[in-house]
Design an enzyme around this catalytic site. Structure first.
Site, short mmCIF file in Angstrom:
data_model
loop_
_atom_site.label_atom_id
_atom_site.label_comp_id
_atom_site.label_asym_id
_atom_site.label_seq_id
_atom_site.Cartn_x
_atom_site.Cartn_y
_atom_site.Cartn_z
N TYR A 36 0.73 -1.19 -0.02
CA TYR A 36 0.08 0.01 -0.04
C TYR A 36 0.77 1.28 0.13
CZ TYR A 36 -4.84 -1.66 0.73
OH TYR A 36 -6.07 -2.44 0.57
N LYS A 84 3.30 -15.22 1.76
CA LYS A 84 3.53 -16.18 0.65
C LYS A 84 4.97 -16.40 0.71
CE LYS A 84 1.30 -16.99 -2.77
NZ LYS A 84 0.87 -18.36 -3.33
N ASP A 121 -2.96 -18.11 0.45
CA ASP A 121 -3.74 -18.51 -0.50
C ASP A 121 -4.43 -19.71 -0.03
OD1 ASP A 121 -1.53 -19.97 -0.87
OD2 ASP A 121 -1.81 -20.26 -3.10
N ASP A 139 -6.17 -7.16 3.88
CA ASP A 139 -7.41 -6.54 3.23
C ASP A 139 -8.23 -7.33 2.65
OD1 ASP A 139 -8.92 -4.39 2.33
OD2 ASP A 139 -7.94 -4.78 0.19
N ASP A 156 -11.91 -9.14 4.33
CA ASP A 156 -13.46 -9.15 3.71
C ASP A 156 -14.05 -10.51 3.76
OD1 ASP A 156 -13.43 -6.46 3.14
OD2 ASP A 156 -14.06 -6.77 0.85
C1 IPM Z 1 -10.39 -1.26 3.80
C2 IPM Z 1 -10.70 -0.86 2.53
C3 IPM Z 1 -9.45 0.01 2.31
C4 IPM Z 1 -8.19 -0.52 2.11
C5 IPM Z 1 -9.84 1.11 1.02
C6 IPM Z 1 -11.07 1.73 1.27
C7 IPM Z 1 -8.70 2.07 1.01
O1 IPM Z 1 -10.73 -1.91 1.61
O2 IPM Z 1 -10.17 -0.77 5.07
O3 IPM Z 1 -10.38 -2.66 3.98
O4 IPM Z 1 -8.00 -1.20 1.14
O5 IPM Z 1 -7.70 -0.93 3.09
MG MG Z 2 -11.01 -3.51 2.27
#
Ligand code: IPM
Ligand code: MG
Length: 368
Positions: A142, A192, A225, A249, A253
C-alpha cells in the site's frame, strides 16, 4: 481530570446515517453511565474534497493526532471515481492510518447465533465463529516505493512495491501475540513465503518474536492462498490470524462474509502508546460507504456501534461497558430486529437505520 476525547469523522455515503445512531449511543453512556466524552466532528473523504478540495485537511489531521480516539464512518462513492488519484476519498483514510502510525488493525469476525443462517456457508461451519484478523496497516504494498505508472518504450508500466522492515513485522507480530494471550492463545501467520522474499522475512521474524517473547502461544504459518481456502473450509480452526496489509485486506473481507453480514463488523486500528499510556487509535466499521443505499434509511448501524464498543474497550478502559454494548446489539438481533441486509427478500418490513439504533438504546436501558 478532563474528559476523554473522540473525533467523529462520518465521511461519505451511509457514514453519516450510521454515525447518527452511534451519537445516540454515546449520549446514552454520558447520561446513564456517567461516561462523559468530549466529542468533536470533522470531514474526511469525498465530503472533505467537496468542501476543501482535499480528502483530509491538515487541521483535521492535526486534530486526529490530539484526541484519544477517532471514529470514522466510511469514505468514497461513484461521484469521486474520476478524481485524480492524489485526492481520491480513500487517500484521506490512508493518510490517517499512515500519519497516526496505526500499524495494527484488528478485524474481528464473529458470527452472531441469530445470523448464522445468513452466512453463505452452512450454519454448523460458522455458528460460534469468533476469530480476529490482525492486519498490518501502515506498510507493505500500500505504501512501498517505488510506485506509479511510468512509460517504458511505448507502453505504460504500473508499479507497486511490497516492502517490509524487520521492525514493522515485529511490532504487528507482538500485537497479535498479546491479543492471542487474552483469547485462545493461538496465532496463525499468513504470507507467501513460497514466492516472495518479503514473505520469507515475515515468516522468520514472526517465528523469532514468538520464540524469544511468546513461546507459550501456539504459532502456525500458512501461505495466504491456502489460508483463504482454510477460512472457507473450516474457519473455526483459527483464533488470531496475523498478516500483511494487502493479504489482510482480502482475507478480512472474506472472513467478514462468513459471518453473514458486513453490516455487523467493527474494526480497531491501533498504534503506539501515547503519553497517557493508551494506544493511538481509530475505529471504523469494516463495511464501505454503500452509495447504492445511502440516504434511504436502510443501512445497518451495528458495525459502527460495535466499533464504538471497541473504542470503549481499547481507548477508554471501559471493558465492562463495551461488553454491555455488545450484549445489547446481540439482544436486538436475538429479538428479531433486522435491517434490510439481515433479511431474505420476502422477510417482511425491515427496520430502518434509526429503528435499529433505537432498539439498541432500548436494550441498553434494559441492561441497567
Ligand atoms: C479497507 C478498505 C480500504 C483498504 C480502502 C477503502 C482504501 O478496503 O479498509 O479494507 O483497502 O484498506
Ligand atoms: Mg478492504
Amino acid at each position: 481530570m478532563s474528559n476523554p476525547s473522540l473525533l467523529i469523522l462520518p465521511g461519505d455515503g451511509i457514514g453519516p446515517e450510521v454515525m447518527a445512531e452511534v451519537v445516540k449511543v454515546i449520549d446514552w453512556f454520558g447520561d446513564k453511565r456517567d461516561l462523559k466524552i468530549d466529542v468533536s466532528h470533522g470531514l474526511v473523504g469525498g465530503c472533505s474534497y467537496d468542501a476543501h478540495g482535499t480528502p483530509l485537511t491538515d487541521e483535521t489531521m492535526a486534530r486526529a493526532q490530539e484526541v484519544d480516539a477517532v471514529l470514522l464512518g466510511a469514505v468514497g462513492g461513484p461521484k469521486y471515481d474520476d478524481l485524480d488519484f492524489s485526492v481520491k476519498p480513500e487517500r484521506g483514510l490512508l493518510r490517517l492510518r499512515k500519519e497516526m502510525d496505526l500499524y495494527s488493525n484488528l478485524r474481528p469476525a464473529q458470527c452472531f447465533d441469530a445470523l448464522a443462517e445468513f452466512s453463505s456457508l452452512k450454519p454448523e461451519i460458522v455458528s460460534g465463529l469468533d476469530i480476529v484478523i490482525v492486519r498490518e496497516l501502515t506498510s507493505g504494498i500500500y505504501f512501498g516505493e517505488p510506485r506509479g505508472i511510468i512509460k517504458e518504450g511505448n507502453e505504460r508500466v504500473g508499479i507497486n512495491t511490497q516492502r517490509y522492515t524487520e521492525s514493522e513485522i515485529a511490532r504487528v507480530a507482538r500485537s497479535a501475540f498479546e491479543l492471542a494471550r487474552r483469547r485462545s492463545n493461538k496465532v496463525c501467520s499468513m504470507e507467501k513465503a513460497n514466492v516472495m522474499e518479503s514473505g520469507i522475512l515475515w515468516r522468520d521474524v514472526v517465528q523469532e518474536i514468538h520464540d524469544a517473547e511468546y513461546p507459550d502461544v501456539e504459532l502456525t504459518h500458512m501461505y495466504a492462498d491456502a489460508g483463504a481456502m482454510q477460512l472457507c473450509r473450516y474457519p473455526k480452526q483459527f483464533d488470531v490470524i496475523v498478516t500483511d496489509n494487502l493479504f489482510g485486506d482480502m482475507l478480512s473481507d472474506m472472513a467478514a462474509m462468513l459471518t453473514g453480514s458486513l453490516g455487523m463488523l467493527p474494526s480497531a486500528s491501533l498504534g503506539s502508546p501515547m503519553e497517557n499510556g493508551r494506544p493511538k487509535a481509530m475505529y471504523e466499521p469494516v463495511h464501505g460507504s454503500a452509495p447504492d443505499i445511502a440516504g434511504q434509511a436502510k443501512a445497518n448501524p451495528s458495525a459502527c456501534i460495535l466499533s464504538f464498543a471497541m473504542a470503549l474497550r481499547y481507548s477508554y478502559d471501559q471493558g465492562d461497558e463495551a461488553t454491555r454494548l455488545e450484549k445489547a446489539v446481540e439482544k436486538v438481533l436475538a429479538d428479531g430486529v433486522r435491517t434490510a441486509d439481515l433479511m431474505q427478500a420476502d422477510g417482511g418490513t425491515p427496520a430502518t437505520t434509526s429503528e435499529m439504533g433505537d432498539a439498541v438504546i432500548a436494550a441498553l436501558e434494559a441492561s441497567l
